[in-house]
Motif scaffolding. Structure first.
Motif, PDB file in Angstrom:
ATOM      1  N   ARG A  12      82.136  82.645  52.439  1.00 36.44           N
ATOM      2  CA  ARG A  12      82.081  83.173  53.809  1.00 36.44           C
ATOM      3  C   ARG A  12      80.644  83.447  54.224  1.00 36.44           C
ATOM      4  O   ARG A  12      80.232  83.110  55.335  1.00 36.44           O
ATOM      5  N   LYS A  13      79.851  84.025  53.330  1.00 45.87           N
ATOM      6  CA  LYS A  13      78.455  84.322  53.650  1.00 45.87           C
ATOM      7  C   LYS A  13      77.640  83.042  53.818  1.00 45.87           C
ATOM      8  O   LYS A  13      76.763  82.974  54.670  1.00 45.87           O
ATOM      9  N   GLU A  14      77.948  82.019  53.019  1.00 45.40           N
ATOM     10  CA  GLU A  14      77.243  80.742  53.171  1.00 45.40           C
ATOM     11  C   GLU A  14      77.575  80.108  54.521  1.00 45.40           C
ATOM     12  O   GLU A  14      76.715  79.497  55.157  1.00 45.40           O
ATOM     13  N   LEU A  15      78.816  80.242  54.961  1.00 46.18           N
ATOM     14  CA  LEU A  15      79.189  79.720  56.275  1.00 46.18           C
ATOM     15  C   LEU A  15      78.467  80.473  57.393  1.00 46.18           C
ATOM     16  O   LEU A  15      78.030  79.868  58.369  1.00 46.18           O
ATOM     17  N   LEU A  16      78.351  81.779  57.251  1.00 41.53           N
ATOM     18  CA  LEU A  16      77.603  82.565  58.241  1.00 41.53           C
ATOM     19  C   LEU A  16      76.131  82.163  58.254  1.00 41.53           C
ATOM     20  O   LEU A  16      75.512  82.077  59.320  1.00 41.53           O
ATOM     21  N   GLN A  70      73.528  73.513  50.664  1.00 39.18           N
ATOM     22  CA  GLN A  70      72.386  73.889  49.822  1.00 39.18           C
ATOM     23  C   GLN A  70      71.180  73.004  50.127  1.00 39.18           C
ATOM     24  O   GLN A  70      70.043  73.476  50.158  1.00 39.18           O
ATOM     25  N   LEU A  71      71.431  71.719  50.379  1.00 36.40           N
ATOM     26  CA  LEU A  71      70.356  70.811  50.766  1.00 36.40           C
ATOM     27  C   LEU A  71      69.754  71.235  52.112  1.00 36.40           C
ATOM     28  O   LEU A  71      68.530  71.246  52.276  1.00 36.40           O
ATOM     29  N   ALA A  72      70.610  71.595  53.048  1.00 40.02           N
ATOM     30  CA  ALA A  72      70.119  72.047  54.356  1.00 40.02           C
ATOM     31  C   ALA A  72      69.246  73.289  54.214  1.00 40.02           C
ATOM     32  O   ALA A  72      68.199  73.396  54.864  1.00 40.02           O
ATOM     33  N   PHE A  73      69.632  74.207  53.344  1.00 40.19           N
ATOM     34  CA  PHE A  73      68.859  75.429  53.154  1.00 40.19           C
ATOM     35  C   PHE A  73      67.502  75.128  52.518  1.00 40.19           C
ATOM     36  O   PHE A  73      66.538  75.849  52.740  1.00 40.19           O
ATOM     37  N   ARG A  74      67.404  74.047  51.736  1.00 35.96           N
ATOM     38  CA  ARG A  74      66.127  73.670  51.127  1.00 35.96           C
ATOM     39  C   ARG A  74      65.140  73.151  52.174  1.00 35.96           C
ATOM     40  O   ARG A  74      63.933  73.170  51.937  1.00 35.96           O
ATOM     41  N   PHE A  75      65.630  72.663  53.295  1.00 37.64           N
ATOM     42  CA  PHE A  75      64.749  72.191  54.360  1.00 37.64           C
ATOM     43  C   PHE A  75      64.117  73.341  55.139  1.00 37.64           C
ATOM     44  O   PHE A  75      63.177  73.126  55.901  1.00 37.64           O
ATOM     45  N   LEU A  76      64.632  74.542  54.976  1.00 33.01           N
ATOM     46  CA  LEU A  76      64.113  75.700  55.711  1.00 33.01           C
ATOM     47  C   LEU A  76      62.863  76.261  55.033  1.00 33.01           C
ATOM     48  O   LEU A  76      62.794  76.302  53.805  1.00 33.01           O
ATOM     49  N   SER A  83      64.693  85.480  56.122  1.00 31.48           N
ATOM     50  CA  SER A  83      65.036  86.202  57.340  1.00 31.48           C
ATOM     51  C   SER A  83      66.502  85.977  57.728  1.00 31.48           C
ATOM     52  O   SER A  83      67.214  86.920  58.077  1.00 31.48           O
ATOM     53  N   LEU A  84      66.947  84.733  57.636  1.00 31.15           N
ATOM     54  CA  LEU A  84      68.343  84.439  57.974  1.00 31.15           C
ATOM     55  C   LEU A  84      69.302  85.054  56.968  1.00 31.15           C
ATOM     56  O   LEU A  84      70.358  85.567  57.344  1.00 31.15           O
ATOM     57  N   ARG A  85      68.944  85.000  55.683  1.00 30.34           N
ATOM     58  CA  ARG A  85      69.799  85.626  54.657  1.00 30.34           C
ATOM     59  C   ARG A  85      69.915  87.129  54.896  1.00 30.34           C
ATOM     60  O   ARG A  85      70.983  87.704  54.746  1.00 30.34           O
ATOM     61  N   GLU A  86      68.805  87.752  55.271  1.00 30.70           N
ATOM     62  CA  GLU A  86      68.825  89.193  55.547  1.00 30.70           C
ATOM     63  C   GLU A  86      69.709  89.484  56.756  1.00 30.70           C
ATOM     64  O   GLU A  86      70.478  90.445  56.775  1.00 30.70           O
ATOM     65  N   VAL A  88      72.330  87.783  57.857  1.00 26.75           N
ATOM     66  CA  VAL A  88      73.773  87.641  57.597  1.00 26.75           C
ATOM     67  C   VAL A  88      74.214  88.425  56.369  1.00 26.75           C
ATOM     68  O   VAL A  88      75.401  88.459  56.063  1.00 26.75           O
ATOM     69  N   GLY A  89      73.274  89.038  55.653  1.00 28.09           N
ATOM     70  CA  GLY A  89      73.640  89.905  54.544  1.00 28.09           C
ATOM     71  C   GLY A  89      73.929  89.197  53.245  1.00 28.09           C
ATOM     72  O   GLY A  89      74.742  89.673  52.460  1.00 28.09           O
ATOM     73  N   THR A  90      73.278  88.064  52.980  1.00 25.10           N
ATOM     74  CA  THR A  90      73.464  87.391  51.702  1.00 25.10           C
ATOM     75  C   THR A  90      72.261  87.654  50.829  1.00 25.10           C
ATOM     76  O   THR A  90      71.155  87.830  51.307  1.00 25.10           O
ATOM     77  N   LYS A  91      72.496  87.666  49.523  1.00 21.05           N
ATOM     78  CA  LYS A  91      71.382  87.837  48.609  1.00 21.05           C
ATOM     79  C   LYS A  91      70.926  86.463  48.119  1.00 21.05           C
ATOM     80  O   LYS A  91      71.675  85.504  48.143  1.00 21.05           O
ATOM     81  N   VAL A  92      69.703  86.398  47.692  1.00 17.75           N
ATOM     82  CA  VAL A  92      69.136  85.137  47.204  1.00 17.75           C
ATOM     83  C   VAL A  92      69.728  84.825  45.856  1.00 17.75           C
ATOM     84  O   VAL A  92      69.812  85.687  44.978  1.00 17.75           O
ATOM     85  N   GLY A  93      70.106  83.538  45.648  1.00 19.18           N
ATOM     86  CA  GLY A  93      70.597  83.102  44.340  1.00 19.18           C
ATOM     87  C   GLY A  93      72.012  83.178  44.219  1.00 19.18           C
ATOM     88  O   GLY A  93      73.015  83.242  44.280  1.00 19.18           O
TER      89      GLY A  93
END
Length: 93
Positions: A12-16, A70-76, A83-86, A88-93
């Motif tokens: 769910r967090k990855e979708l957000l 995951q590939l899309a996130f590597r392009f960021l 900033s985006l993870r913060e 939506v409230g996801t932690k790194v890793g």
């Protein structure tokens, strides 16, 4: 059950996070394109493993969609991803 709940919460967090990538104007076009491709693959009737095979067909959609995200996130850029993870409230890793 406990691990399944954690997996669903992470999904769910990855979708957000994917939605945030699409909405943020600072996101590179490559990241947005791969995110859209992941969504299209999941809803597409054309798969590597057909959905008529109950478990394997669904796992195929989920796994390839997850890997594309995951590939899309590597392009960021790293600071944008953080900033985006913060946001939506996801932690790194």
């Amino acid at each position: 059950m406990w691990k399944l709940g954690r997996a669903l919460s992470r999904f769910r967090k990855e979708l957000l996070l994917a939605w945030a990538v699409l909405r943020d104007p600072r996101s590179p076009k490559a990241a947005k394109l791969v995110t859209v491709l992941a969504a299209f693959y999941i809803v597409s009737p054309i798969d590597f493993v057909p959905d008529s095979i109950p478990i394997l067909g669904w796992l195929d959609d989920g796994l390839i969609g997850f890997l594309l995200l995951q590939l899309a996130f590597r392009f960021l850029p790293a600071e944008l991803l953080a900033s985006l993870r913060e946001r939506v409230g996801t932690k790194v890793g």
